[in-house]
Design a protein around this motif. Structure first.
Motif, PDB file in Angstrom:
ATOM      1  N   PRO A  61       0.830  -1.212   0.000  1.00  0.00           N
ATOM      2  CA  PRO A  61       0.000   0.000   0.000  1.00  0.00           C
ATOM      3  C   PRO A  61       0.862   1.259   0.000  1.00  0.00           C
ATOM      4  CG  PRO A  61      -0.670  -1.541   1.736  1.00  0.00           C
ATOM      5  CD  PRO A  61       0.648  -2.020   1.223  1.00  0.00           C
ATOM      6  N   GLU A  62       0.306   2.360  -0.507  1.00  0.00           N
ATOM      7  CA  GLU A  62       1.070   3.602  -0.582  1.00  0.00           C
ATOM      8  C   GLU A  62       1.485   4.096   0.797  1.00  0.00           C
ATOM      9  OE1 GLU A  62       0.608   8.231  -2.048  1.00  0.00           O
ATOM     10  OE2 GLU A  62      -0.542   6.679  -3.105  1.00  0.00           O
ATOM     11  N   THR A  63       0.635   3.911   1.807  1.00  0.00           N
ATOM     12  CA  THR A  63       1.000   4.357   3.161  1.00  0.00           C
ATOM     13  C   THR A  63       2.256   3.649   3.646  1.00  0.00           C
ATOM     14  OG1 THR A  63      -0.535   2.713   4.069  1.00  0.00           O
ATOM     15  CG2 THR A  63      -1.340   4.981   3.858  1.00  0.00           C
ATOM     16  N   ASP A  94       6.222  12.410  -5.251  1.00  0.00           N
ATOM     17  CA  ASP A  94       4.956  11.674  -5.363  1.00  0.00           C
ATOM     18  C   ASP A  94       5.007  10.564  -6.411  1.00  0.00           C
ATOM     19  OD1 ASP A  94       3.577  13.105  -3.378  1.00  0.00           O
ATOM     20  OD2 ASP A  94       3.116  14.724  -4.775  1.00  0.00           O
ATOM     21  N   PHE A 140       4.107   4.304  -6.756  1.00  0.00           N
ATOM     22  CA  PHE A 140       3.078   3.546  -7.461  1.00  0.00           C
ATOM     23  C   PHE A 140       2.791   2.252  -6.718  1.00  0.00           C
ATOM     24  CE2 PHE A 140       5.519   6.152 -10.382  1.00  0.00           C
ATOM     25  CZ  PHE A 140       4.501   6.925 -10.932  1.00  0.00           C
ATOM     26  N   SER A 141       1.607   2.211  -6.119  1.00  0.00           N
ATOM     27  CA  SER A 141       1.190   1.064  -5.325  1.00  0.00           C
ATOM     28  C   SER A 141       0.259   0.168  -6.134  1.00  0.00           C
ATOM     29  CB  SER A 141       0.458   1.538  -4.062  1.00  0.00           C
ATOM     30  OG  SER A 141      -0.253   0.476  -3.464  1.00  0.00           O
ATOM     31  N   TYR A 150      -2.017  -1.506  -4.934  1.00  0.00           N
ATOM     32  CA  TYR A 150      -3.367  -1.349  -4.380  1.00  0.00           C
ATOM     33  C   TYR A 150      -4.108  -0.215  -5.068  1.00  0.00           C
ATOM     34  CZ  TYR A 150      -2.390  -4.687  -0.687  1.00  0.00           C
ATOM     35  OH  TYR A 150      -2.103  -5.848  -0.002  1.00  0.00           O
ATOM     36  N   ASP A 151      -3.390   0.814  -5.487  1.00  0.00           N
ATOM     37  CA  ASP A 151      -4.026   1.911  -6.215  1.00  0.00           C
ATOM     38  C   ASP A 151      -4.292   1.521  -7.670  1.00  0.00           C
ATOM     39  OD1 ASP A 151      -3.906   3.517  -3.960  1.00  0.00           O
ATOM     40  OD2 ASP A 151      -1.946   4.330  -4.497  1.00  0.00           O
ATOM     41  N   ALA A 152      -3.336   0.804  -8.278  1.00  0.00           N
ATOM     42  CA  ALA A 152      -3.495   0.387  -9.677  1.00  0.00           C
ATOM     43  C   ALA A 152      -4.387  -0.833  -9.815  1.00  0.00           C
ATOM     44  CB  ALA A 152      -2.127   0.082 -10.282  1.00  0.00           C
ATOM     45  N   GLN A 153      -4.622  -1.524  -8.678  1.00  0.00           N
ATOM     46  CA  GLN A 153      -5.429  -2.763  -8.657  1.00  0.00           C
ATOM     47  C   GLN A 153      -4.853  -3.833  -9.588  1.00  0.00           C
ATOM     48  OE1 GLN A 153      -8.406  -3.820  -6.690  1.00  0.00           O
ATOM     49  NE2 GLN A 153      -7.102  -2.426  -5.535  1.00  0.00           N
ATOM     50  N   HIS A 207       1.832   0.825 -15.753  1.00  0.00           N
ATOM     51  CA  HIS A 207       1.092   1.945 -15.166  1.00  0.00           C
ATOM     52  C   HIS A 207       2.067   3.031 -14.706  1.00  0.00           C
ATOM     53  CE1 HIS A 207      -1.733   4.145 -12.594  1.00  0.00           C
ATOM     54  NE2 HIS A 207      -0.889   3.977 -11.594  1.00  0.00           N
TER      55      HIS A 207
END
Length: 224
Positions: free
Chosen positions: A113-115, A132, A135-136, A138-141, A152
């Protein structure tokens, strides 16, 4: 001149978080009846998504009540983030390598995860180098070994995959970056136990990385 962009894995490549992660996984998984030792992560599951590990352990040992999995993962990650903030160290040579390569655009591509990425980079003083460009999966799924997470990241940073170099220590990450069509450097910190996959460039220390990148950056000689 190549490369134009460097994409780094986080755990095991930039930061030495895997022993902490393996320890927290073992505590959490054993609490719900899934046999797991910290050494299992390093030996078999390094770089894999947590839910993939759970699914494989359930296949071997029997299913866990699904309602327990989300709070289990949430508590595990909260405990891990607390330990990352205080106990985490950079991988040997990573700080020096990144300082040498800081003139090249860089991003972090992680199955975490990004966190967790942010906590890890802040704890080791590497966060300002990436801004910034985190690239996680979890965000890109999409998760390594699927190449889409690397594709991505390259797209968001504005580079073609062929102009990117991925630096990763895990076999799932190497597979993802190779499938994405990138130049791949395998940080193989366990050369006695692990082979560098065909198509990747192997190094055993982050201190070696600037030399390899300098070699890749040489202009190609055109032959008539």
């Amino acid at each position: 001149m190549r490369p134009l962009c460097l994409l780094f894995d986080c755990d095991g490549t930039l930061v030495d978080s895997e022993p902490l992660l393996a320890d927290e996984m073992a505590s959490s998984l054993n609490a719900v009846g899934l046999p797991f030792d910290a050494g299992d992560y390093i030996g078999e599951f390094r770089g894999a998504r947590f839910r993939h590990i759970v699914a494989e352990l359930e296949r071997r040992h029997g299913a866990v009540d699904a309602s327990r999995l989300e709070p289990l993962e949430r508590e595990m990650r909260a405990n891990l983030n607390r330990r990352l903030a205080t106990d985490l160290k950079p991988i040997e040579g990573a700080t020096e390598a990144l300082a040498t390569l800081s003139n090249i655009p860089m991003g972090v591509v992680s199955n975490g995860p990004e966190t967790k990425i942010r906590t890890s980079l802040q704890a080791t003083g590497l966060d300002e180098l990436f801004g910034d460009c985190l690239f996680s999966a979890y965000d890109a799924q999409c998760w390594k070994p699927d190449p889409c997470i690397y594709l991505h990241a390259a797209s968001i940073m504005g580079f073609a995959a062929a102009d990117c170099v991925a630096i990763d220590d895990s076999l799932v990450g190497i597979q993802a970056a190779l499938a994405a069509g990138m130049t791949v450097i395998h940080l193989n910190r366990f050369p006695d136990a692990e082979e560098t996959p065909e198509g990747a460039i192997g190094i055993t220390s982050m201190f070696q990385l600037p030399t390899v990148i300098a070699r890749l950056s040489q202009p190609r000689v055109m032959v008539n």
